[in-house]
Design an enzyme around this catalytic site. Structure first.
Site, mmCIF file in Angstrom:
data_model
loop_
_atom_site.group_PDB
_atom_site.id
_atom_site.type_symbol
_atom_site.label_atom_id
_atom_site.label_comp_id
_atom_site.label_asym_id
_atom_site.label_seq_id
_atom_site.Cartn_x
_atom_site.Cartn_y
_atom_site.Cartn_z
ATOM 1 N N ALA A 1 -3.976 7.883 -4.863
ATOM 2 C CA ALA A 1 -2.603 7.408 -5.064
ATOM 3 C C ALA A 1 -2.711 5.946 -5.477
ATOM 4 C CB ALA A 1 -1.801 7.565 -3.780
ATOM 5 N N GLY B 1 0.816 -1.214 0.000
ATOM 6 C CA GLY B 1 0.000 0.000 0.000
ATOM 7 C C GLY B 1 0.842 1.253 0.000
ATOM 8 N N ASN B 2 0.206 2.383 0.259
ATOM 9 C CA ASN B 2 0.942 3.636 0.365
ATOM 10 C C ASN B 2 0.319 4.515 1.453
ATOM 11 O OD1 ASN B 2 -1.118 5.453 -0.867
ATOM 12 N ND2 ASN B 2 -0.750 4.148 -2.647
ATOM 13 N N ARG B 3 0.911 5.677 1.690
ATOM 14 C CA ARG B 3 0.516 6.481 2.851
ATOM 15 C C ARG B 3 -0.626 7.457 2.585
ATOM 16 N NH1 ARG B 3 4.672 5.838 6.582
ATOM 17 N NH2 ARG B 3 6.670 5.314 5.632
ATOM 18 N N SER B 4 -1.242 7.397 1.427
ATOM 19 C CA SER B 4 -2.308 8.370 1.126
ATOM 20 C C SER B 4 -3.463 8.249 2.133
ATOM 21 C CB SER B 4 -2.833 8.118 -0.293
ATOM 22 O OG SER B 4 -3.955 8.911 -0.512
#
Ligand SMILES: Cc1cc2nc3c(=O)[nH]c(=O)nc-3n(C[C@H](O)[C@H](O)[C@H](O)COP(=O)(O)O)c2cc1C
Length: 403
Positions: free
Chosen positions: A277, A210-213
């Site tokens: 994102a 995943g990512n930090r969005s």
């Protein structure tokens, strides 16, 4: 002078637990100078007494479609004709279905079919009822026909469970009513699709890449677009923050799910704003069962494959496309390349390190015609309004046929 002053509002209340909040809506409308005719469905009468409303509005309360007509009052015909706005709050699943199907077997159904006034729905129900495809389809049908929807919101529901389905706050409903009565909004009548949040690319049933969005920027844009009168579909990856009121929420997890949702929603959209994102790559294999570590294993090889490019793949004449470039290096150069490669009308360039997950953002808008607008560090909600205003200008230019 308030936009609601001297306006005739039909406030229809259906049979949900939030019916008690409709008394506050009636009171706020009366305080704003509106003439409020309250209509209670048969369900609403199980929850709240007509006397509550007649005491607040100083007018009769209506429920029975077969109540005798008089010389100066022809039941639903009069109520429908004189309304400047019909508010349905709370709108139960049953009422949403009845209105979508055009059933006119009660007073609200008759008014909804007869009136030329805008209709504002404030859905309120349990999470699963709201997310059920039947309810979503009915709401889509109603918005397709021009109805406005405010909420629902996430929070504690009557059952004690937490979820999406709480009726919007009375003040928010009245604010939205004001915008509708004014006929204002720079995106009035436009269909806007906004994506938000990060995607989760599954590795196995319990793990993902995943990512930090946070979803904050996309949610703020959806909120601004709703406030400017647009019918908004918000396609969101998982997010810890509550989604904005008034948008239709489509929840997705992976980039592939987001692509399918965007393709569907963008089919008849005027504006697509991709603030999500989206992962560029996903694990080649999503294991059916949890990956176990072997004794002595120091490495796990992970092969990633390219995800489809959502922004580049959604292309339709008449669609304004706005993308985001969050970069850590050579920001404007990368953003400009992305603007042209994906056939965008505008790209919002911002510094990834200081933006993702934060409340504020700096931004530069790069337009397809070469124009550049730089903004100072702003709260995301303010920046969201700038983006929505730019979208409205691009849409107006497109409709005028400017090249
Ligand atoms: C205690 C209780 C609470 C309810 N709350 C809701 C609700 O919040 N939303 C909803 O859609 N239905 C709710 N229902 C079901 C509706 O009351 C039922 O579907 C009714 O037929 C709605 O009719 P109406 O939409 O014509 O008022 C509730 C029922 C009960 C018994």
């Amino acid at each position: 002078m308030c936009a609601l002053e001297e306006k005739s509002i039909v406030l229809a209340v259906s049979g949900g637990i939030a019916a008690y909040k409709a008394a506050t809506i009636a009171s706020l409308l009366v305080q704003a100078g509106a003439h409020v005719d309250v209509v209670l469905t048969a369900g609403a009468l199980q929850f709240i007494q007509p006397l509550t409303f007649s005491a607040i509005t100083h007018r009769p309360v209506h429920s029975d479609p077969f109540a005798p007509w008089a010389a100066d009052f022809s039941g639903h015909v009069t109520l429908a004709d004189r309304a400047d706005l019909v508010i349905v709050a709370p709108a139960t699943a049953a009422t949403v279905a009845r209105l979508a199907l055009g059933l006119s077997d009660d007073l609200l159904g008759l008014i909804a079919l007869s009136t030329r006034a805008p209709i504002l729905l404030a859905p309120a129900m349990e999470d699963r009822m709201y997310r059920h495809p039947t309810t979503q389809q009915h709401l889509q049908t109603l918005t397709d026909r021009g109805a406005a929807v405010v909420g629902p919101e996430s929070g504690r529901l009557a059952s004690g469970a937490k979820g999406l389905g709480r009726m919007s706050e009375p003040a928010d409903i009245v604010r939205r009513a004001q915008v509708l009565v004014q006929g204002a909004g720079r995106l009035a009548g436009a269909r806007v699709v906004v994506t938000a949040g990060g995607t989760r690319e599954p590795l196995d049933p319990v793990r993902y890449v995943g990512n930090r969005s946070s979803g904050r920027m996309g949610f703020a844009i959806a909120k601004a677009a709703v406030a400017e009168g647009a019918a908004v579909t918000l396609i969101s990856g998982p997010s810890a923050i509550p989604p904005p009121a008034g948008a239709i929420i489509v929840s997705v997890e992976s980039a592939l799910e987001m692509l399918a949702a965007v393709e569907e929603a963008a089919r008849d959209a005027d504006v697509l704003i991709m603030a999500a994102a989206v992962a560029d790559f996903r694990p080649e294999t999503s294991h059916a069962s949890k990956i176990k570590k072997e004794h002595g294993q120091d490495y796990l090889d992970l092969r990633l494959v390219r995800n489809p490019d959502i922004l580049a793949s959604v292309n339709r004449p008449g669609l304004v496309k706005i993308g985001f470039a969050a970069e850590t290096d050579n920001l404007l150069e990368h953003a400009s390349a992305k603007l042209h490669a994906k056939g965008l009308d505008m790209i919002v360039a911002n510094d990834a390190a200081s933006t993702i997950g934060a409340d504020h953002s700096t931004a530069t808008f790069l337009m397809a015609d070469g124009a550049v607008r730089a903004f100072p560090r702003l709260p995301k909600q303010e920046l969201a309004f700038e983006i929505v205003l730019a979208a409205a200008e691009l849409l107006a230019a497109l409709r005028r046929g400017d090249s």
